[in-house]
Scaffold this motif. Structure first.
Motif, short mmCIF file in Angstrom:
data_model
loop_
_atom_site.label_atom_id
_atom_site.label_comp_id
_atom_site.label_asym_id
_atom_site.label_seq_id
_atom_site.Cartn_x
_atom_site.Cartn_y
_atom_site.Cartn_z
N SER A 3 0.78 -1.44 -0.13
CA SER A 3 -0.06 -0.06 0.06
C SER A 3 0.82 1.40 -0.10
O SER A 3 2.16 1.20 0.13
N TYR A 4 0.24 2.39 0.02
CA TYR A 4 1.04 3.58 0.12
C TYR A 4 0.51 4.64 1.22
O TYR A 4 -0.59 4.23 1.75
N TYR A 5 1.47 5.42 1.54
CA TYR A 5 0.89 6.56 2.45
C TYR A 5 1.66 8.02 2.12
O TYR A 5 2.67 7.80 1.51
N ASP A 6 0.77 8.82 2.28
CA ASP A 6 1.44 10.35 2.21
C ASP A 6 1.70 11.10 3.32
O ASP A 6 1.25 10.84 4.39
N TRP A 7 2.76 11.74 3.23
CA TRP A 7 3.34 12.56 4.27
C TRP A 7 3.67 13.72 3.66
O TRP A 7 3.68 14.08 2.12
N PRO A 8 4.07 15.12 4.49
CA PRO A 8 4.16 16.40 3.89
C PRO A 8 5.33 16.41 2.64
O PRO A 8 5.27 17.07 1.86
N GLY A 9 6.33 15.43 2.78
CA GLY A 9 7.31 15.29 1.93
C GLY A 9 7.05 14.56 0.51
O GLY A 9 8.07 14.53 -0.21
N GLY A 10 6.02 13.78 0.41
CA GLY A 10 5.71 12.97 -0.49
C GLY A 10 4.97 11.64 -0.41
O GLY A 10 4.13 11.68 0.57
N ARG A 11 5.34 10.79 -1.09
CA ARG A 11 4.51 9.37 -1.13
C ARG A 11 5.50 8.34 -0.94
O ARG A 11 6.25 8.24 -1.54
N GLU A 12 5.22 7.34 -0.02
CA GLU A 12 5.96 6.28 0.40
C GLU A 12 5.36 4.88 0.37
O GLU A 12 4.15 5.11 0.76
N ALA A 13 5.91 3.77 0.18
CA ALA A 13 5.17 2.48 -0.07
C ALA A 13 5.10 1.94 1.55
O ALA A 13 5.98 2.03 2.41
N MET A 14 4.24 1.10 1.77
CA MET A 14 4.07 0.58 3.22
C MET A 14 3.60 -1.01 2.77
O MET A 14 2.78 -1.08 2.03
N LEU A 15 3.83 -1.87 3.69
CA LEU A 15 3.15 -3.28 3.66
C LEU A 15 2.15 -3.04 4.76
O LEU A 15 2.08 -2.34 5.84
N ARG A 16 0.77 -3.67 4.28
CA ARG A 16 -0.23 -3.60 5.19
C ARG A 16 -0.80 -5.10 5.46
O ARG A 16 -0.84 -5.73 4.65
N PHE A 17 -1.04 -5.35 6.68
CA PHE A 17 -1.39 -6.68 7.19
C PHE A 17 -2.85 -6.54 7.93
O PHE A 17 -3.15 -5.56 8.42
N GLY A 18 -3.62 -7.72 7.71
CA GLY A 18 -4.59 -7.99 8.67
C GLY A 18 -5.87 -7.28 8.01
O GLY A 18 -6.09 -6.85 7.03
N PRO A 19 -6.99 -7.30 9.18
CA PRO A 19 -8.35 -6.77 8.76
C PRO A 19 -8.24 -5.03 8.31
O PRO A 19 -7.38 -4.44 8.67
N ALA A 20 -9.41 -4.75 7.53
CA ALA A 20 -9.48 -3.33 7.11
C ALA A 20 -9.89 -2.44 8.34
O ALA A 20 -10.01 -1.23 8.00
N ILE A 54 -5.62 -8.30 14.09
CA ILE A 54 -5.35 -6.99 14.70
C ILE A 54 -4.76 -6.51 13.20
O ILE A 54 -3.47 -7.20 12.94
N ALA A 55 -5.00 -5.50 13.01
CA ALA A 55 -4.27 -4.89 11.56
C ALA A 55 -2.76 -4.30 11.86
O ALA A 55 -2.69 -3.70 12.85
N GLY A 56 -1.93 -4.42 10.84
CA GLY A 56 -0.68 -3.86 10.93
C GLY A 56 -0.13 -2.89 9.87
O GLY A 56 -0.60 -3.39 8.74
N ALA A 57 0.88 -2.18 9.82
CA ALA A 57 1.45 -1.41 8.90
C ALA A 57 2.76 -1.25 8.97
O ALA A 57 3.35 -0.99 10.09
N LEU A 58 3.60 -1.57 8.04
CA LEU A 58 5.14 -1.45 7.91
C LEU A 58 5.60 -0.47 6.86
O LEU A 58 5.65 -0.93 5.96
N PRO A 59 5.75 0.70 7.21
CA PRO A 59 5.88 1.77 6.41
C PRO A 59 7.61 1.94 6.01
O PRO A 59 8.42 1.51 6.88
N ASP A 60 7.81 2.12 4.63
CA ASP A 60 9.12 2.51 4.18
C ASP A 60 9.22 3.99 4.55
O ASP A 60 8.42 4.71 3.96
N LEU A 61 10.31 4.29 5.35
CA LEU A 61 10.28 5.75 5.74
C LEU A 61 11.27 6.34 4.68
O LEU A 61 12.00 5.58 3.93
N PRO A 62 11.20 7.71 4.51
CA PRO A 62 11.96 8.40 3.42
C PRO A 62 13.60 7.87 3.55
O PRO A 62 13.97 7.65 4.77
#
Lengths: 195, 85
Positions: A3-20, A54-62
């Motif tokens: 998946s992806y997430y947006d932060w003020p400096g742009g967009r990075e990828a993240m792994l998303r696990f479990g329920p929505a 339980i849902a989890g997220a592992l973001p790639d930070l900049p």
């Protein structure tokens, strides 16, 4: 799931696990070499958590993972800003990931937190033993090193479970049995926090 | 001394990912740096830091040289000189 997430400096990828739906636990990996050594383990913990509903997220930070930002151009402040922008109610962090654990959260859970001063000492050793140019293959800016010097982990619940130093393995390794035990601990902690 | 030796053996096993039998076979004369492919400079840093943590000692980087890393016996003696003083 990627998946992806947006932060003020742009967009990075993240792994998303479990329920929505339901509470989301966002994970912070350690900085630099230890990130490679613990990534598979943290992914296993998040999969086990998903198996407990339980849902989890592992973001790639900049500057990490698939990010296009060069490691030499990131700062602790920008990584914290990006981590804070990852949607989630709870955080888990391991080693120097605890220095990046930022944002509005209900609660935080840390495993073997490492202070910026201790990491700085290890980085100095890695640079010295490696011949002096970079830090075991990582180009790290002087500005980031200065930030690290007095960086301290966020206030958090600290895991009391005895663990072997998976993050020092020369080759990345995993420990599925320990991952399942930690997922039990984290799931119980989230349910306690949720009341 | 035996306690320090077992600690150093355990650190090498854990950091380098050696199996139990291989680590158990280390003797005083077993060559380390340059002989174990797993032991590159990054791994040396991990070994030293883990020895510090487990023995509660502090190793200065200018004390680190090829000699102390040459054999299992040399590394154990170095760690013991720090831990047992």
């Amino acid at each position: 799931m990627i998946s992806y997430y947006d932060w003020p400096g742009g967009r990075e990828a993240m792994l998303r696990f479990g329920p929505a739906t339901g509470p989301v636990v966002v994970a912070a990996l350690p900085l630099f070499e230890e990130a490679n050594r613990t990534r598979a383990f943290v992914v296993t913990v998040l999969r086990e958590l998903a198996g407990r509903g339980i849902a989890g997220a592992l973001p790639d930070l900049p500057g990490t993972g698939e990010s296009l930002v060069p490691t030499s151009e990131v700062s602790i402040a920008t990584m914290r800003e990006a981590f804070a922008a990852v949607p989630g109610d709870y955080t888990i962090a391991i080693r120097s990931g605890t220095l990046l654990d930022a944002g509005e959260r209900k609660a935080r859970w840390h495993l073997a937190p490492q202070s910026g001063a201790d990491l700085t000492r290890e980085l100095d050793r890695i640079r010295t033993l490696g011949g002096g140019s970079d830090f075991g293959g990582n180009a790290i800016s002087e500005a980031l090193l200065a930030e690290l010097a007095d960086a301290m982990p966020a206030e958090a619940e600290i895991s009391s479970r005895p663990i072997s130093a998976l993050w020092r393995r020369a080759e990345p390794d995993n420990d599925p049995v320990l991952a399942a035990l930690l997922a039990d601990d984290i799931a119980a902690w989230v349910r306690r926090c949720e009341g | 001394m035996l306690e320090v030796e077992n600690t150093v053996r355990g650190v090498l096993r854990d950091v380098l990912g050696l199996n139990e039998a291989r680590a158990a076979a280390f003797t005083e004369a077993t060559p380390l740096f340059g002989a174990l492919p797993e032991l590159d400079s990054l791994a040396v840093a991990g070994v030293l830091t883990e020895i510090e943590d487990r023995l509660g000692i502090l190793i200065e980087d200018d004390e680190v040289d090829g000699e102390m890393l040459e054999t299992f016996g040399a590394l154990t003696r170095f760690a013991a000189s720090k831990a047992l003083k």
